[in-house]
Design a protein around this motif. Structure first.
Motif, mmCIF file in Angstrom:
data_model
loop_
_atom_site.group_PDB
_atom_site.id
_atom_site.type_symbol
_atom_site.label_atom_id
_atom_site.label_comp_id
_atom_site.label_asym_id
_atom_site.label_seq_id
_atom_site.Cartn_x
_atom_site.Cartn_y
_atom_site.Cartn_z
ATOM 1 N N LEU A 25 50.385 39.442 -26.900
ATOM 2 C CA LEU A 25 51.639 40.223 -27.741
ATOM 3 C C LEU A 25 51.823 41.612 -27.368
ATOM 4 C CD1 LEU A 25 51.592 38.656 -31.307
ATOM 5 C CD2 LEU A 25 53.053 37.927 -29.337
ATOM 6 N N GLN A 26 53.172 41.919 -27.481
ATOM 7 C CA GLN A 26 53.347 43.677 -27.372
ATOM 8 C C GLN A 26 54.353 43.974 -28.119
ATOM 9 O OE1 GLN A 26 53.698 43.891 -23.149
ATOM 10 N NE2 GLN A 26 55.893 43.493 -22.990
ATOM 11 N N GLY A 27 54.502 45.194 -28.715
ATOM 12 C CA GLY A 27 55.734 45.534 -29.738
ATOM 13 C C GLY A 27 55.681 46.961 -29.706
ATOM 14 N N GLY A 28 56.849 47.439 -30.592
ATOM 15 C CA GLY A 28 57.014 48.679 -31.172
ATOM 16 C C GLY A 28 57.864 49.433 -30.023
ATOM 17 N N ARG A 29 57.903 50.728 -30.413
ATOM 18 C CA ARG A 29 58.458 51.702 -29.473
ATOM 19 C C ARG A 29 58.117 52.985 -29.585
ATOM 20 N NH1 ARG A 29 64.696 50.390 -28.759
ATOM 21 N NH2 ARG A 29 64.928 48.085 -29.150
ATOM 22 N N GLY A 30 58.227 53.691 -28.226
ATOM 23 C CA GLY A 30 57.674 55.291 -28.414
ATOM 24 C C GLY A 30 56.357 55.251 -28.434
ATOM 25 N N SER A 31 56.146 55.938 -29.563
ATOM 26 C CA SER A 31 54.826 56.224 -29.896
ATOM 27 C C SER A 31 54.051 55.280 -30.876
ATOM 28 C CB SER A 31 54.419 57.710 -30.721
ATOM 29 O OG SER A 31 55.138 57.588 -31.804
ATOM 30 N N GLU A 32 54.873 54.248 -31.300
ATOM 31 C CA GLU A 32 54.371 53.074 -32.230
ATOM 32 C C GLU A 32 54.239 52.000 -31.290
ATOM 33 O OE1 GLU A 32 53.955 53.574 -35.304
ATOM 34 O OE2 GLU A 32 54.545 55.613 -35.073
ATOM 35 N N ARG A 33 54.216 52.073 -29.944
ATOM 36 C CA ARG A 33 54.051 51.034 -29.376
ATOM 37 C C ARG A 33 52.444 50.292 -29.483
ATOM 38 N NH1 ARG A 33 56.602 52.600 -23.430
ATOM 39 N NH2 ARG A 33 58.801 51.966 -24.017
ATOM 40 N N ARG A 48 44.402 44.427 -31.908
ATOM 41 C CA ARG A 48 45.724 45.110 -31.804
ATOM 42 C C ARG A 48 45.489 46.660 -31.592
ATOM 43 N NH1 ARG A 48 51.341 44.161 -35.124
ATOM 44 N NH2 ARG A 48 50.956 42.125 -34.062
ATOM 45 N N GLU A 49 45.553 46.981 -30.581
ATOM 46 C CA GLU A 49 45.417 48.241 -30.118
ATOM 47 C C GLU A 49 46.729 49.087 -29.874
ATOM 48 O OE1 GLU A 49 42.446 49.982 -29.912
ATOM 49 O OE2 GLU A 49 41.347 47.910 -30.240
ATOM 50 N N SER A 50 46.775 50.403 -30.283
ATOM 51 C CA SER A 50 47.975 51.293 -29.932
ATOM 52 C C SER A 50 48.082 51.465 -28.118
ATOM 53 C CB SER A 50 47.876 52.611 -30.635
ATOM 54 O OG SER A 50 46.771 53.356 -29.959
ATOM 55 N N TRP A 51 49.068 51.367 -27.857
ATOM 56 C CA TRP A 51 49.344 51.691 -26.434
ATOM 57 C C TRP A 51 48.570 53.006 -25.967
ATOM 58 C CZ3 TRP A 51 49.792 49.756 -22.071
ATOM 59 C CH2 TRP A 51 50.062 50.227 -20.743
ATOM 60 N N THR A 52 48.748 54.242 -26.921
ATOM 61 C CA THR A 52 47.604 55.340 -26.680
ATOM 62 C C THR A 52 46.348 55.157 -26.519
ATOM 63 O OG1 THR A 52 49.589 56.545 -28.246
ATOM 64 C CG2 THR A 52 47.529 57.390 -27.681
ATOM 65 N N GLN A 53 45.715 54.339 -27.253
ATOM 66 C CA GLN A 53 44.406 53.983 -27.215
ATOM 67 C C GLN A 53 44.161 53.004 -25.862
ATOM 68 O OE1 GLN A 53 44.043 51.689 -31.061
ATOM 69 N NE2 GLN A 53 42.309 53.298 -31.480
ATOM 70 N N LEU A 54 44.941 52.273 -25.601
ATOM 71 C CA LEU A 54 44.656 51.374 -24.105
ATOM 72 C C LEU A 54 44.475 52.465 -23.024
ATOM 73 C CD1 LEU A 54 46.482 48.189 -24.700
ATOM 74 C CD2 LEU A 54 44.003 48.672 -24.722
ATOM 75 N N GLN A 55 45.449 53.663 -22.990
ATOM 76 C CA GLN A 55 45.598 54.538 -22.071
ATOM 77 C C GLN A 55 44.580 55.549 -21.896
ATOM 78 O OE1 GLN A 55 48.372 54.365 -19.756
ATOM 79 N NE2 GLN A 55 48.363 52.454 -20.893
ATOM 80 N N ASP A 56 43.381 55.507 -22.979
ATOM 81 C CA ASP A 56 42.267 56.284 -23.022
ATOM 82 C C ASP A 56 41.174 55.725 -22.187
ATOM 83 O OD1 ASP A 56 40.043 57.671 -23.552
ATOM 84 O OD2 ASP A 56 40.036 57.388 -25.616
ATOM 85 N N LYS A 57 41.158 56.264 -20.918
ATOM 86 C CA LYS A 57 40.029 55.827 -19.924
ATOM 87 C C LYS A 57 38.650 55.828 -20.560
ATOM 88 C CE LYS A 57 43.117 56.153 -16.367
ATOM 89 N NZ LYS A 57 43.653 56.844 -15.119
#
Length: 75
Positions: A25-33, A48-57
């Motif tokens: 699943l995915q959801g949210g908008r902007g910084s709330e993705r 459930r991870e924030s998109w920001t966390q997933l971008q952390d290499k």
């Protein structure tokens, strides 16, 4: 253009005893993705991870990466 994260992810450290996940699943908008991930071996294990966390290499890599043979802490 719709937002679409990669389908497969590898955690660099075990999460609930697992490392390989797929997007369910995915959801949210902007910084709330956010993205909901299910373990490949145990689909009932979900995160459930924030998109920001997933971008952390330092925490996550796109795709299913090999786990070093001497690392017995999760798959």
């Amino acid at each position: 253009m719709p937002w679409k994260p990669a389908e497969a992810w590898t955690s660099l450290s075990p999460r609930s005893g697992r490392r390989h996940f797929r997007v369910v699943l995915q959801g949210g908008r902007g910084s709330e993705r956010w993205v909901e991930l299910a373990s490949l071996l145990e689909p009932q294990v979900r995160l459930r991870e924030s998109w920001t966390q997933l971008q952390d290499k330092a925490q996550w890599q796109r795709g299913w990466q090999p786990i070093p043979p001497n690392d017995s802490e999760g798959i």
